[in-house]
Design an enzyme around this catalytic site. Sequence first.
Site, PDB file in Angstrom:
ATOM      1  N   GLU A   1       0.833  -1.212   0.000  1.00  0.00           N
ATOM      2  CA  GLU A   1       0.000   0.000   0.000  1.00  0.00           C
ATOM      3  C   GLU A   1       0.864   1.257   0.000  1.00  0.00           C
ATOM      4  O   GLU A   1       0.507   2.257  -0.615  1.00  0.00           O
ATOM      5  CB  GLU A   1      -0.936   0.021   1.217  1.00  0.00           C
ATOM      6  CG  GLU A   1      -2.002   1.110   1.178  1.00  0.00           C
ATOM      7  CD  GLU A   1      -1.556   2.481   1.665  1.00  0.00           C
ATOM      8  OE1 GLU A   1      -2.174   3.484   1.270  1.00  0.00           O
ATOM      9  OE2 GLU A   1      -0.555   2.578   2.423  1.00  0.00           O
ATOM     10  N   GLU A   2       2.004   1.192   0.677  1.00  0.00           N
ATOM     11  CA  GLU A   2       2.841   2.390   0.810  1.00  0.00           C
ATOM     12  C   GLU A   2       3.618   2.710  -0.456  1.00  0.00           C
ATOM     13  O   GLU A   2       4.256   3.766  -0.541  1.00  0.00           O
ATOM     14  CB  GLU A   2       3.821   2.228   1.990  1.00  0.00           C
ATOM     15  CG  GLU A   2       3.150   2.107   3.357  1.00  0.00           C
ATOM     16  CD  GLU A   2       2.516   3.414   3.841  1.00  0.00           C
ATOM     17  OE1 GLU A   2       2.563   4.414   3.107  1.00  0.00           O
ATOM     18  OE2 GLU A   2       1.967   3.410   4.954  1.00  0.00           O
TER      19      GLU A   2
END
Length: 435
Positions: free
Chosen positions: A209-210
């Site tokens: 996600e990052e």
Amino acid sequence: MKSLSRLLLLVGGAALTTAVSRRHHKPLQQQHPLGVSSLPEYSRYSTSDAAPSYRKTLLDLHRNLISIPSVSGNETTVASWLADYLTSQGHTTSLQCVDSPSSNSTMVLAKSSLRCNVVVRSLSSQSSSASPAPHLARVLVSSHIDVVPPYIPYAIDTSDEIGPDTLISGRGSVDAKASVAAQIVAVDQLLASNEIDGDDVMLLFVVGEETTGDGMLSFSSSSDNQKFEAAIFGEPTENKLACGHKGIGLVTVSAQGKAGHSGYPWLGKSATEVLARAIVKILDADFGCSDRFGNTTVNVGRMEGGVAANVIARDAVARLAIRIATGNRTTGVEIVREKLEKILEETDGEALSMEWLPGGYGPIECNCDVDGFETIGVNYGTDVPHLSGDHVSYLYGPGSILVAHGDDEALRVRDLETAVEGYKTLIKHVLKKAD
Ligand SMILES: *[C@@H]1O[C@H](CO)[C@@H](O)[C@H](O)[C@H]1NC(C)=O
Ligand SMILES: *[C@@H]1O[C@H](CO)[C@@H](O)[C@H](O)[C@H]1NC(C)=O
Ligand SMILES: *[C@@H]1O[C@H](CO)[C@@H](O)[C@H](O)[C@H]1NC(C)=O
Ligand SMILES: *[C@@H]1O[C@H](CO)[C@@H](O)[C@H](O)[C@H]1NC(C)=O
């Protein structure tokens, strides 16, 4: 209650092997997760506050998750630990591996290190043996298991008894292992009290996600992406219900000049000069705003150009991150792109060009109309736009984004426990179960 749960290793949706098969009898009680040594018991729990029954379960889960480093690209260990934990809780859990290690990861990974999302399709519930064949899940409850670098070890303030004010720190303590732990405990609580049917909810904990969102994108294009009515995304929103977040565009603006002797500027064309003039105009420009999201903002994160002080610069580039507050998910990028194009054209259309990195999007709206929640708008990106479908999106979670990527990432026990109750309310709201 199923007496046997299976951990399937899925690659591209196909079951390859049954990796774990384990008998369990009390799925809703805290058990020692498989494959990880149990951490020391807390010595002193406060007895003076009205502690929820799940406090220790919640803090143990949160601590285990933080204690396993999982910087984006290196999520293998935390994913298999979490899958084992959920399996030990009686959930039918599988690993859904993304196609390849994240490209351009600075991490050196063993070739065998598959990066996998953790998916719980059918949750154990007391009533599930009596209910008919499992149906499609109605709500997706999701967060991410990767964190930003660097790894910061878990720490809990034990100078006093452990109570609501106790501070817990470490990488991921907020973003987003707090959400992961609170979501799991919330769902287990609702199952234990028979307030939800296990088939109604799917749990999903993604990688990447990052960075690129490749974990959620991979889930989104898999057959597990059912027609959810709602998706609840866990990110730090200070336990307020986010009405959405700004969009993002990552843009490289390039200037092309002509090199020459710096004493004779008319012989060349300075790329750095052209770029500098364009950047100032970009910073002064109005790229639109909205009541919900505020102003579109531009960060000039990096500039490079030229080769030496006494040479007219032939090349120069600037890398921008634009947080888009105007238009909608699909039109926001176009609105900003047109304005940016106009500025470049006005400055020097011949010398200047721009390239948008793929994956940009306009502002993302989430539903924040649920009784009992304060609301908030946030400026960061999430996996919300990476899940395709017609579902209603909710964005909610413990802790503050203001500390999330910093050295002082931390939250209090109270924040975690409030989030458990918040997730319970949201899940019941979506499933229209009375409070
Ligand atoms: C990758 O994660 C493992 C397990 O969490 C950890 O032991 C290792 O140090 C990490 N590797 C890097 C390069 O960060
Ligand atoms: C990875 O790095 C290569 C070379 O630096 C670059 O061409 C490519 O666009 C990068 N890919 C991503 C997904 O960032
Ligand atoms: C948006 O930008 C305008 C003009 O620069 C400024 O006056 C205003 O305070 C900004 N609004 C917010 C919410 O930052
Ligand atoms: C965005 O706005 C355009 C034009 O106003 C509209 O056609 C489109 O359906 C909207 N898209 C979304 C995702 O709301």
